[in-house]
Design a protein around this motif. Structure first.
Motif, PDB file in Angstrom:
ATOM      1  N   GLY A 132       0.795  -1.221   0.000  1.00 30.31           N
ATOM      2  CA  GLY A 132       0.000   0.000   0.000  1.00 30.31           C
ATOM      3  C   GLY A 132       0.820   1.259   0.000  1.00 30.31           C
ATOM      4  O   GLY A 132       0.266   2.363  -0.050  1.00 30.31           O
ATOM      5  N   SER A 133       2.144   1.135   0.049  1.00 31.68           N
ATOM      6  CA  SER A 133       3.027   2.300   0.051  1.00 31.68           C
ATOM      7  C   SER A 133       4.361   1.886  -0.565  1.00 31.68           C
ATOM      8  O   SER A 133       4.813   0.752  -0.402  1.00 31.68           O
ATOM      9  CB  SER A 133       3.245   2.822   1.470  1.00 31.68           C
ATOM     10  OG  SER A 133       4.159   3.899   1.483  1.00 31.68           O
ATOM     11  N   ASN A 165      -0.935  -2.158  10.633  1.00 28.18           N
ATOM     12  CA  ASN A 165      -1.629  -1.475   9.543  1.00 28.18           C
ATOM     13  C   ASN A 165      -2.240  -0.193  10.080  1.00 28.18           C
ATOM     14  O   ASN A 165      -2.480  -0.044  11.287  1.00 28.18           O
ATOM     15  CB  ASN A 165      -2.679  -2.373   8.893  1.00 28.18           C
ATOM     16  CG  ASN A 165      -3.876  -2.629   9.767  1.00 28.18           C
ATOM     17  OD1 ASN A 165      -4.826  -1.854   9.771  1.00 28.18           O
ATOM     18  ND2 ASN A 165      -3.844  -3.730  10.531  1.00 28.18           N
ATOM     19  N   ASN A 166      -2.472   0.764   9.167  1.00 26.50           N
ATOM     20  CA  ASN A 166      -2.880   2.097   9.603  1.00 26.50           C
ATOM     21  C   ASN A 166      -4.373   2.241   9.860  1.00 26.50           C
ATOM     22  O   ASN A 166      -4.849   3.327  10.213  1.00 26.50           O
ATOM     23  CB  ASN A 166      -2.448   3.149   8.567  1.00 26.50           C
ATOM     24  CG  ASN A 166      -3.020   2.857   7.188  1.00 26.50           C
ATOM     25  OD1 ASN A 166      -3.805   1.921   7.008  1.00 26.50           O
ATOM     26  ND2 ASN A 166      -2.620   3.652   6.207  1.00 26.50           N
ATOM     27  N   THR A 170     -10.243   1.412   2.630  1.00 26.61           N
ATOM     28  CA  THR A 170      -9.693   0.409   1.720  1.00 26.61           C
ATOM     29  C   THR A 170      -8.716   0.984   0.707  1.00 26.61           C
ATOM     30  O   THR A 170      -7.792   0.296   0.268  1.00 26.61           O
ATOM     31  CB  THR A 170     -10.840  -0.284   0.977  1.00 26.61           C
ATOM     32  OG1 THR A 170     -11.626   0.702   0.305  1.00 26.61           O
ATOM     33  CG2 THR A 170     -11.727  -1.049   1.954  1.00 26.61           C
ATOM     34  N   THR A 171      -8.880   2.223   0.314  1.00 27.15           N
ATOM     35  CA  THR A 171      -8.014   2.802  -0.722  1.00 27.15           C
ATOM     36  C   THR A 171      -6.688   3.283  -0.170  1.00 27.15           C
ATOM     37  O   THR A 171      -5.707   3.379  -0.910  1.00 27.15           O
ATOM     38  CB  THR A 171      -8.732   3.960  -1.422  1.00 27.15           C
ATOM     39  OG1 THR A 171      -9.092   4.956  -0.446  1.00 27.15           O
ATOM     40  CG2 THR A 171      -9.989   3.463  -2.127  1.00 27.15           C
ATOM     41  N   THR A 172      -6.631   3.618   1.096  1.00 30.47           N
ATOM     42  CA  THR A 172      -5.395   4.150   1.696  1.00 30.47           C
ATOM     43  C   THR A 172      -4.827   3.230   2.767  1.00 30.47           C
ATOM     44  O   THR A 172      -3.951   3.634   3.522  1.00 30.47           O
ATOM     45  CB  THR A 172      -5.644   5.541   2.302  1.00 30.47           C
ATOM     46  OG1 THR A 172      -6.695   5.450   3.285  1.00 30.47           O
ATOM     47  CG2 THR A 172      -6.043   6.537   1.226  1.00 30.47           C
ATOM     48  N   ARG A 173      -5.320   1.989   2.847  1.00 29.98           N
ATOM     49  CA  ARG A 173      -4.842   1.051   3.867  1.00 29.98           C
ATOM     50  C   ARG A 173      -3.402   0.616   3.543  1.00 29.98           C
ATOM     51  O   ARG A 173      -3.085   0.280   2.408  1.00 29.98           O
ATOM     52  CB  ARG A 173      -5.748  -0.183   3.925  1.00 29.98           C
ATOM     53  CG  ARG A 173      -5.329  -1.240   4.937  1.00 29.98           C
ATOM     54  CD  ARG A 173      -5.533  -0.776   6.376  1.00 29.98           C
ATOM     55  NE  ARG A 173      -6.912  -0.610   6.708  1.00 29.98           N
ATOM     56  CZ  ARG A 173      -7.668  -1.548   7.278  1.00 29.98           C
ATOM     57  NH1 ARG A 173      -7.160  -2.737   7.534  1.00 29.98           N
ATOM     58  NH2 ARG A 173      -8.915  -1.302   7.588  1.00 29.98           N
ATOM     59  N   VAL A 174      -2.538   0.625   4.547  1.00 29.03           N
ATOM     60  CA  VAL A 174      -1.142   0.225   4.420  1.00 29.03           C
ATOM     61  C   VAL A 174      -0.859  -0.884   5.426  1.00 29.03           C
ATOM     62  O   VAL A 174      -1.183  -0.754   6.613  1.00 29.03           O
ATOM     63  CB  VAL A 174      -0.175   1.401   4.660  1.00 29.03           C
ATOM     64  CG1 VAL A 174       1.273   0.928   4.611  1.00 29.03           C
ATOM     65  CG2 VAL A 174      -0.408   2.512   3.649  1.00 29.03           C
TER      66      VAL A 174
END
Length: 527
Positions: A132-133, A165-166, A170-174
């Motif tokens: 995710g990053s 995890n942050n 769902t779109t910005t989950r890391v």
């Protein structure tokens, strides 16, 4: 509190506590048991790391502390075993974490016993440890250099691969693996079966974990294994010819099995007398060669020294080749053949590989976590018994000569019978995922003996001439997109049946339940 009691934890670590120092004693008293503890509030006003323990289980002494770590000397009261444990909570800043890496390197220089480092490093070691990053090399370089300097490897981990995890949408989950437990070589020697289990995070951002220690070996009996270095012994061929030439009556296959069994004892004797301590022997041979070469350079006309130096060089060359062959076979590092001499590294690699390949815990088909050896074995047996059925088998070791093996194979096609010692397949379990937790997450790979393979290939070749006449056109079209016939041999003559009496494990994961191919009642079509 329930977590500590349920899992019978005697040494507990908390990071990112954010508790003021004057509330520390109050919280310890509220735990309900007589807990002792230390923290690093002197170095950080909010407190970042706690270490608490039950004094009846452990004796803990502070070695050093800083804003990002606490190092303690721990003694197990029951066993008297002593080790160092460093609890880490790395800073979010790359620059500030450089101080942590320097502190860990300084601790390594001081520590001469078993040492484990655990906690939240806020850094990753490998590119696949974040999703995710984007991962940059600059983020992992300093951490890697620190781990390499400290000569540490990750403690075997099970459960969740990503440990943080942050908790965003769902779109910005890391997801990231920033929590780990590096250990040194002394820890591997002290606790060879230790591992850490990462559980699901629940409502938190970090995954809680439990570190299990065990000094007792899980597997006491090792199967017979042939080493290539034995072939370099001068009397190796004589040993084989002597044992293989002994007359044995009965059918050809029984002769092969009996001769293989009889070869084990003399090969073990050969290994004991000439290869039992190959590393020390090779090092002594190198030392003797070095002494003789030094003397020869001082007196190059001495013919006795020339002859002694030549014999020492030949002896060292033979022993060195045997040593490299042994390490290459044990460690399975391909580029060892290119001439790497770092034998210390390979000894550590062998130890780490052996430990990481063990199955120390598994969930059975009912969802229960099993950590005892007997229950782990039962979980695999139950799964494959339910999948395939059950039967018995006998494992064999094969070192056949060409003529005897050919006669045994031909005898099979004349009689249609196969001894149970040869009618067997060893199954090695390969993990499908990084950290398998249930039996279904292992892929069974079959390992056949040479006689079994030859018979199977001959059966495939003969059936290949018949199958085109008995398979319909529609089936042929579907089969065209599948592998060729030899790789689908299991369609021809049997089903895999689990051995419910498997008592010793070997292979990549130290759990290799053996199976056998169910023999058809009639094999007259093969003649």
């Amino acid at each position: 509190m329930w977590f500590l009691l349920q899992n019978k934890i005697g040494l507990h670590v908390l990071v990112k506590t954010k508790v003021k120092s004057n509330n520390f004693a109050t919280i310890l008293n509220n735990l309900g048991q007589r807990w002792y503890g230390i923290n690093n509030n002197l170095h950080h006003p909010g407190g970042r790391v706690w270490v608490i323990w039950l004094p009846e289980n452990f004796h803990v002494t502070l070695v050093q502390s800083s804003e990002q770590q606490i190092t303690v000397d721990v003694t197990d009261i029951q066993s008297g075993v002593n080790f160092w444990f460093t609890v880490v909570y790395g800073s979010n800043s790359d620059t500030e974490r450089l101080q942590l890496w320097q502190e860990l390197q300084g601790i390594k220089d001081q520590c001469n016993i078993a040492w484990c480092v655990g906690g939240d490093f806020n850094a990753i070691l490998h590119f696949n440890e974040r999703v995710g990053s984007t991962v940059l090399w600059s983020e992992i370089e300093d951490f890697r250099l620190c781990v390499e300097y400290c000569e540490m490897v990750d403690l075997k981990a099970q459960g969740s691969f990503y440990t943080w995890n942050n908790k965003q949408d769902t779109t910005t989950r890391v997801f990231s693996r920033i929590d780990r437990f590096p250990i040194n070589h002394d820890w591997l020697q002290l606790y060879p079966n230790s591992y850490v289990h990462f559980m699901n995070e629940g409502l938190f951002d970090h995954n809680p974990c439990i570190c299990y220690r065990s000094k007792e070996p899980m597997f006491t009996k090792s199967p017979f294994r042939y080493f290539n270095m034995w072939g370099q012994a001068k009397d190796f061929s004589n040993i084989i010819q002597l044992e293989w030439g002994k007359p044995i009556t009965r059918v050809r296959m029984y002769q092969v099995v009996s001769k293989l069994k009889n070869l084990k004892k003399p090969l073990k004797v050969l290994n004991k007398h000439k290869f039992s301590d190959i590393d020390t022997t090779a090092e002594l041979a190198r030392f003797l060669l070095d002494i003789l070469q030094t003397k020869l350079h001082l007196n190059p006309y001495d013919m006795i020294l020339r002859e002694a130096e030549q014999q020492a060089a030949e002896n060292y060359s033979t022993l060195h080749k045997a040593q490299m062959s042994y390490l290459r076979q044990k460690a399975k590092v391909e580029w060892l053949k290119d001439g790497d001499k770092n034998t210390g590294f390979f000894h550590r690699h062998i130890k780490v590989r052996h430990i990481h390949n063990k199955v120390l815990s598994i969930k059975d088909i009912h969802g229960n976590l099993q950590i005892d050896l007997v229950h782990i074995e039962a979980a695999f047996l139950e799964f494959y018994t339910d999948l395939c059925g059950s039967n018995r088998h006998t494992t064999t070791v094969h070192f056949p000569t060409v003529r005897t093996v050919c006669e045994a194979i031909i005898d099979f096609f004349h009689t249609g019978s196969l001894l149970k010692q040869l009618n067997a397949i060893l199954v090695t379990l390969i993990p499908k995922v990084t950290k398998p937790t249930i039996v279904l997450e292992f892929r069974p790979i079959t390992c056949c003996n040479i006689i079994y393979k030859c018979i199977a290939k001959l059966l495939c070749a003969r059936l290949g001439e018949v199958l085109p006449y008995i398979i319909s056109l529609g089936q042929k079209r579907a089969q065209a997109r599948r592998p060729t016939l030899p790789s689908s041999i299991y369609y021809m003559y049997g089903v895999l049946v689990l051995d419910s009496h498997c008592h010793q494990f070997s292979g990549r994961l130290q759990i290799s339940p053996s199976v056998k191919l169910y023999q058809a009642k009639s094999l007259t079509f093969c003649r």
